[in-house]
Design a protein around this motif. Structure first.
Motif, PDB file in Angstrom:
ATOM      1  N   LEU A 323       0.819  -1.209   0.000  1.00  0.00           N
ATOM      2  CA  LEU A 323       0.000   0.000   0.000  1.00  0.00           C
ATOM      3  C   LEU A 323       0.856   1.263   0.000  1.00  0.00           C
ATOM      4  O   LEU A 323       0.427   2.317  -0.480  1.00  0.00           O
ATOM      5  CB  LEU A 323      -0.928   0.002   1.212  1.00  0.00           C
ATOM      6  N   ALA A 324       2.086   1.139   0.545  1.00  0.00           N
ATOM      7  CA  ALA A 324       2.994   2.292   0.568  1.00  0.00           C
ATOM      8  C   ALA A 324       3.686   2.508  -0.766  1.00  0.00           C
ATOM      9  O   ALA A 324       4.465   3.462  -0.910  1.00  0.00           O
ATOM     10  CB  ALA A 324       4.031   2.104   1.676  1.00  0.00           C
ATOM     11  N   GLY A 325       3.425   1.656  -1.731  1.00  0.00           N
ATOM     12  CA  GLY A 325       3.988   1.845  -3.068  1.00  0.00           C
ATOM     13  C   GLY A 325       5.189   0.977  -3.380  1.00  0.00           C
ATOM     14  O   GLY A 325       5.799   1.143  -4.443  1.00  0.00           O
ATOM     15  N   ILE A 326       5.541   0.058  -2.497  1.00  0.00           N
ATOM     16  CA  ILE A 326       6.674  -0.836  -2.748  1.00  0.00           C
ATOM     17  C   ILE A 326       6.213  -1.968  -3.658  1.00  0.00           C
ATOM     18  O   ILE A 326       5.193  -2.623  -3.384  1.00  0.00           O
ATOM     19  CB  ILE A 326       7.233  -1.412  -1.426  1.00  0.00           C
ATOM     20  N   ASN A 327       6.946  -2.208  -4.728  1.00  0.00           N
ATOM     21  CA  ASN A 327       6.633  -3.307  -5.647  1.00  0.00           C
ATOM     22  C   ASN A 327       7.147  -4.602  -5.008  1.00  0.00           C
ATOM     23  O   ASN A 327       8.282  -5.021  -5.233  1.00  0.00           O
ATOM     24  CB  ASN A 327       7.295  -3.069  -7.001  1.00  0.00           C
TER      25      ASN A 327
END
Length: 437
Positions: A323-327
């Motif tokens: 959710l924090a944008g880490i792939n």
């Protein structure tokens, strides 16, 4: 309104005014990891126990000798290198059961390349054979690790199943690749990477390494204090800084003295046209220096880069990390690719030390690597782990194995002990996490 001048950063409380346990005050002031002390105490207990047992039962304590401890450092190298990668895998709540079989198939690929393929093309003993072989070995390991990561991250197959399948597939591939035959001898320069005859840097080289290491400890202490001042964090007392420096210097100098206390055998002295009573030190073995270099780079990767922060974020809470944008899927694939590359490097050391390639190379190494990471404080629940802990864990595991061989335990008892130690390590990890919650 008046301007208030900035004050110097506060010094970390020493608790001397309040009394209390002096050991606790010392640990608080120096900020030494208590788990590190526990591992060191266990290691010293293992060493002392095996040496005492050998002295009482066999009449001579052979464990705490320069020869055995030098060999122990070499034997630890390949397991320690893989354990640094296993830390990342376990921190992200995965597992890799295939590293032992990957060593087998990678070692066999390198053996075929440098013994049967490259000499007819480049000429026997060509200077580039060992370089090409090492590059290919790391590439093969990286490709296999990437395949595992892709299956886990992008096809949703649990890492336990993927790597369990890899354990069987790659061991079978190692056997099929050359019909189960042993390939030897490997390139003479390649063999030096295993720490065999000539595979060490000698006394002067070891003192140079020790001097650089002492300078590194001093730089870390000064840089760390400057960073605390810059960010206005509490400072350690100066006596604690000095104590840490003295401990670091003493450990480095002691390691150099120990490595230099083991002389070259008479056969090599004769090849060097030296008298049999000449004392020429081995010094640090090349695989040990490789392991130290890997440990430093992996520590920097885990503690000083965005990649390392992402690893711990995924291990702490994969959903929140996504959710924090880490792939998270791409990160998982990269972690397994890195694990494969480190396994390829470990295969170089293992096959060079054996001076041959066999399909049985690396058998049960996955057990020792996982045990080393867990003993070193890496939590199977994810989110917690250190590189130095994995190296110490590898040293503990190899000390157990080496000690049991020295006192005459057979292979069955060795496996029983290793299995019990692994279960005990997980149990102690659970207790530690329950207390720190």
């Amino acid at each position: 309104m008046t301007n208030t001048p900035l004050s110097a950063p506060p010094t970390a409380p020493s608790h001397t005014a309040n009394g209390g346990n002096p050991i606790k005050r010392f640990l608080t002031a120096t900020e030494i990891d208590t788990r590190l002390l526990g591992m060191l105490a266990a290691l010293l207990l293992i060493w002392g126990g095996f040496h005492f047992y050998g002295a009482v039962v066999n009449g001579n304590g052979a464990f705490l000798t320069p020869r055995n401890l030098w060999n122990l450092s070499v034997q630890t190298s390949s397991i320690g290198i893989m354990a640094t990668g296993m830390v990342l895998v376990i921190v992200t709540r995965n597992i890799d059961l295939s590293v032992g079989s990957m060593i087998g198939v990678t070692g066999m690929a390198m053996g075929i390349l440098q013994v049967e393929i490259l000499p007819p093309i480049l000429g026997l003993g060509h200077w580039s054979i060992w370089i090409i072989t090492c590059i290919v070995g790391i590439i093969v390991g990286t490709i296999i690790g990437s395949l595992h990561g892709w299956l886990i991250a992008y096809r949703g197959i649990p890492s336990f199943i993927v790597t369990l399948g890899g354990l069987m597939v790659w061991r079978g591939m190692a056997f099929i690749s050359n019909g189960g035959r042993t390939i030897s001898p490997v390139d003479s320069t390649f063999a030096l990477l295993g720490g065999g005859p000539g595979g060490s840097i000698g006394a002067y080289g070891s003192w140079i390494v020790g001097a650089v290491a002492c300078a590194g400890v001093l730089w870390l202490l000064i840089k760390g204090r400057q960073q605390r001042i810059k960010h206005e964090f509490p400072l350690r007392p100066m006596w604690a800084e000095v104590t840490l420096g003295v401990i670091g210097f003493a450990a480095i100098i002691g390691a150099v003295l120990l490595m230099n206390a083991y002389p070259l055998p008479r056969g090599i002295l004769r090849q060097m046209d030296l008298p049999d009573d000449a004392f020429v030190s081995h010094g640090f073995a090349i695989p040990v220096l490789i392991m130290i270099g890997v440990a430093i780079l992996m520590t920097i990767l885990m503690t000083r880069t965005r990649f390392g922060r992402y690893v711990f974020a995924i291990g702490g809470n994969p959903e929140a990390a996504a959710l924090a944008g880490i792939n998270t899927r791409w990160m998982t694939m990269k972690i397994f690719a890195l694990m494969g590359a480190l396994t390829g490097l470990a295969a170089i050391i293992a096959s060079a030390r054996l001076n041959s390639a066999t399909n049985a190379l690396g058998t049960l190494d996955e057990l020792y690597v996982i045990a080393a990471a867990v003993i070193g404080g890496t939590s199977l629940a994810g989110g917690v782990g250190t590189i130095y802990g994995a190296i110490l864990g590898a040293l503990v595991m190899q000390s157990l194995q080496s000690g049991m061989v020295l006192i005459g335990f057979d292979a069955a008892i060795q496996r029983i002990v290793v299995g019990m130690v692994l279960v005990l390590a997980v149990y102690l990890d659970n207790l530690y996490r329950a207390r720190t919650k």
